[in-house]
Write an enzyme that holds these catalytic residues in place. Sequence first.
Site, PDB file in Angstrom:
ATOM      1  N   SER A 108      28.315  23.654  93.348  1.00  0.00           N
ATOM      2  CA  SER A 108      29.657  23.440  92.813  1.00  0.00           C
ATOM      3  C   SER A 108      29.746  22.170  91.966  1.00  0.00           C
ATOM      4  O   SER A 108      30.493  22.124  90.989  1.00  0.00           O
ATOM      5  CB  SER A 108      30.691  23.419  93.935  1.00  0.00           C
ATOM      6  N   ALA A 111      28.519  23.203  88.629  1.00  0.00           N
ATOM      7  CA  ALA A 111      29.441  24.197  88.069  1.00  0.00           C
ATOM      8  C   ALA A 111      30.688  23.525  87.499  1.00  0.00           C
ATOM      9  O   ALA A 111      31.184  23.921  86.439  1.00  0.00           O
ATOM     10  CB  ALA A 111      29.822  25.214  89.134  1.00  0.00           C
ATOM     11  N   ARG A 112      31.151  22.481  88.149  1.00  0.00           N
ATOM     12  CA  ARG A 112      32.346  21.773  87.683  1.00  0.00           C
ATOM     13  C   ARG A 112      32.086  20.958  86.423  1.00  0.00           C
ATOM     14  O   ARG A 112      33.016  20.476  85.780  1.00  0.00           O
ATOM     15  CB  ARG A 112      32.884  20.876  88.795  1.00  0.00           C
ATOM     16  N   THR A 131      11.317  29.752  89.215  1.00  0.00           N
ATOM     17  CA  THR A 131      11.772  29.356  87.887  1.00  0.00           C
ATOM     18  C   THR A 131      13.295  29.412  87.885  1.00  0.00           C
ATOM     19  O   THR A 131      13.887  30.440  88.209  1.00  0.00           O
ATOM     20  CB  THR A 131      11.196  30.278  86.797  1.00  0.00           C
ATOM     21  N   LEU A 132      13.910  28.296  87.543  1.00  0.00           N
ATOM     22  CA  LEU A 132      15.368  28.181  87.504  1.00  0.00           C
ATOM     23  C   LEU A 132      15.845  28.272  86.065  1.00  0.00           C
ATOM     24  O   LEU A 132      15.235  27.684  85.163  1.00  0.00           O
ATOM     25  CB  LEU A 132      15.815  26.835  88.088  1.00  0.00           C
ATOM     26  N   GLU A 133      16.944  28.986  85.859  1.00  0.00           N
ATOM     27  CA  GLU A 133      17.553  29.100  84.536  1.00  0.00           C
ATOM     28  C   GLU A 133      18.873  28.332  84.543  1.00  0.00           C
ATOM     29  O   GLU A 133      19.743  28.620  85.357  1.00  0.00           O
ATOM     30  CB  GLU A 133      17.804  30.568  84.180  1.00  0.00           C
ATOM     31  N   GLN A 176       3.647  32.096  91.097  1.00  0.00           N
ATOM     32  CA  GLN A 176       3.796  31.284  89.886  1.00  0.00           C
ATOM     33  C   GLN A 176       3.770  29.811  90.265  1.00  0.00           C
ATOM     34  O   GLN A 176       4.374  29.397  91.236  1.00  0.00           O
ATOM     35  CB  GLN A 176       5.038  31.672  89.095  1.00  0.00           C
TER      36      GLN A 176
END
Length: 185
Positions: A108, A111-112, A131-133, A176
Amino acid sequence: MSAMPDHWIKEKALKEGMISPFVDHKEEAGVLSYGLSSYGYDARVDSKFKIFANTHSSIVDPKNFPQDSFIDKETDVCIMPPNSFMLAKTVEYFRIPKDVIVICVGKSTYARCGIVVSVTPLEPGWEGYVTLEFSNTAPLPVKVYAFEGACQFIFLAGNERCSISYDQVNGKYMRQGGVTLPIVS
């Protein structure tokens, strides 16, 4: 399916290596929180980032991914340009049990600020660094802090084991070791 609680996550992490390194509490003093939570695990982002850059006026094609579409940065604080996209990986290595599927939700705090963190499900039997997007939906640059919390993983236990797990089909993203670009085989 049920979301699994903190004591289950801790037992799987410590006895079966489901999460490594594993932080058995919520670390939050002066950082974006990470570690064990009531019904999930807040994972950290590593310091190697790949930021999309349209320097070659490329078209993004998942079947023929242009490797030169990224600028690589290794830093403790990555500044994401407005309306941009980048890839990174988790600090933690995950080994998913064959009767569990894992979903990811963003934090959060990010997100804010306009940051959306997205990850596709971690399939039963999958293992590796995630893997983070990251998408910056804000009209301003946003800082992303390495080695601090980036997202939360929620572990959903199935009523029974699946017939075919990710490791049995030799999944293309199995084990990976770093940020992995799209693969279409």
